[in-house]
Each structure stands twice: as C-alpha cells, then as structure tokens.
Design an enzyme around this catalytic site. Structure first.
Site, PDB file in Angstrom:
ATOM      1  N   ASP A 169       0.788  -1.246   0.000  1.00 49.34           N
ATOM      2  CA  ASP A 169       0.000   0.000   0.000  1.00 49.34           C
ATOM      3  C   ASP A 169       0.819   1.295   0.000  1.00 49.34           C
ATOM      4  O   ASP A 169       0.477   2.254   0.720  1.00 49.34           O
ATOM      5  CB  ASP A 169      -0.941   0.022   1.219  1.00 49.34           C
ATOM      6  N   LYS A 182      -6.842  -5.138  -3.094  1.00 48.70           N
ATOM      7  CA  LYS A 182      -7.611  -5.659  -1.964  1.00 48.70           C
ATOM      8  C   LYS A 182      -8.585  -4.594  -1.484  1.00 48.70           C
ATOM      9  O   LYS A 182      -8.382  -3.405  -1.738  1.00 48.70           O
ATOM     10  CB  LYS A 182      -6.669  -6.080  -0.832  1.00 48.70           C
ATOM     11  N   CYS A 228      -2.049  -2.614   7.746  1.00 44.63           N
ATOM     12  CA  CYS A 228      -1.941  -3.516   6.594  1.00 44.63           C
ATOM     13  C   CYS A 228      -0.654  -4.337   6.591  1.00 44.63           C
ATOM     14  O   CYS A 228      -0.658  -5.497   6.179  1.00 44.63           O
ATOM     15  CB  CYS A 228      -2.125  -2.730   5.302  1.00 44.63           C
TER      16      CYS A 228
END
Ligand SMILES: [Zn+2]
Length: 220
Positions: free
Chosen positions: A25, A123, A168
């Site tokens: 990310d 995701k 994450c």
C-alpha cells in the site's frame, strides 16, 4: 517449520529463490498530502526502492475501494474517521475516504521504482468488506488468492514492507505466518499510524506469531 532466525544469513538472502518482497500500500492517499496520510510515510520509498533492487521476486499490494466503501466513516451516519463500528464480521475502524478505485489517491507513489514487480494485488474491492491483509479479507473467510499464488511459484520466504506497520503490514505478516510462510517485517521500510497503542500491539502480536523483525541493513 523453524522460526525465522535473524542471525542466519542464508535465511535473509534476498537472492534466495524462495524469497519475495511484498510492498504494501505505498499509495498516494497514505503519503503526506493524502487523505489517510501516514506520518513520514514517504520515507519508506527510497528504502523500498533499494530493497526491491536486491530481490528477484517482488509483489505490490494496492488498497482499492469502491466509492462509499463500508470502511469509510462517510458511509455511516453520525460517525467520524477513526471511530469504530460493529459490522457482521466484527469491529471496524472507520477511515476517511481513501484509495478509491481509479483515483489519483489510489495510485502507487510516483517515485516507487520497481519495474520488475511481478504482481500487483488489489484488496478491499468488495463494497461490504475491508481488507488490511494482502492474504485474507477482514471477514477472515475471503481469500485474496495471494497465498496460493506464492505457493504455486515456490515463494516461501516473505519479507513485508510498506504502510502502515500497525495495520496492513501487520495483518499481512500475521496472515503470511498463518498460511505457513516464513515471514519477516523490515522495520525501517515501514511507517505506522500508531493510534491508541496500535503499533506496540502489532509488534507484540507479530513477535508472538513468529514474524521476524529486521532492518534493511540485515539483508545480505
Ligand atoms: Zn483501505
């Protein structure tokens, strides 16, 4: 499986055919100026770029939400960002709108330089389910397919980097262990949100699960 051993040089070789770098990310919305900025988040980019150059195998993740996603505070009347709510799958932290599919905020950092990355896995694209982890969505039953992909390719040593350490990155590392991978988090290639002790808890959970805690300089 033996636990990751930070003293073993062979276990930490990025050139090991079984080693894969996972870059979590590193997207505009999580960088300074973005809607869910992680403090000092941009500092991970040069570290990750250098690391990626050492690895043959690199996988990138991208948070990728529908407009009005269930993880957004704006989707819940009367709720503010960073409050929580209870969903069918459990407690959900509510975030500012971020990483909406196709938006500039969802784009990877422009100076992330990993042309040889082999997979970009998205995701959080189910409107009613969040996914911090690159392996399992927040309902803990829906797989992203990443574990099967890595196993099919013989990649069993997972090195996790990116944003944010306590969400994450941690969930990805914990699920990697759960799926049977040897797993390390490269601490200086990550930055945290650190809300209400979340960073301390994340490291405690990861250490208990056998996730190795290393720094970029530890990789030979
Ligand atoms: Zn998200």
């Amino acid at each position: 499986m033996t636990a990751p051993d930070s003293r073993s040089e062979t276990a930490l070789a990025p050139t090991d055919a079984r080693a894969v770098l996972v870059v979590v990310d590193v997207q505009n919305d999580f960088l300074p100026g973005g809607s869910l900025a992680v403090q000092d988040g941009h500092a991970v980019v040069p570290v990750i770029n250098r690391l990626a150059g050492q690895f043959t195998h690199v996988v990138i993740t991208q948070d990728w939400h529908t407009p009005g996603h269930i993880s957004f505070a704006s989707s819940h009347a009367g709720k503010q960002p960073f409050e929580t709510t209870t969903l069918a799958y459990g407690t959900q932290v509510l975030w500012p709108d971020h990483c909406i599919q196709g938006s500039e905020g969802a784009a990877l950092a422009a100076d992330l330089a990993i042309p040889h990355a082999q997979l970009i896995i998205r995701k959080g694209f189910h409107p009613g389910v969040d996914s911090y982890s690159a392996f399992m969505e927040a309902d803990r039953t829906t797989s992203t397919g990443l574990a099967a992909y890595l196993k099919a390719r013989g990649l069993s040593r997972v090195f996790v980097t990116g944003l944010a350490t306590d969400f994450c990155v941690a969930w990805t590392a914990l699920d990697a262990r759960q799926a049977g991978f040897e797993t390390w988090v490269i601490e200086d290639a990550c930055r945290a949100i650190d809300a209400d002790g979340s960073l301390t808890k994340a490291w405690s959970d990861m250490t208990a699960a056998g996730v190795g805690r290393i720094r970029a300089a530890d990789l030979g």
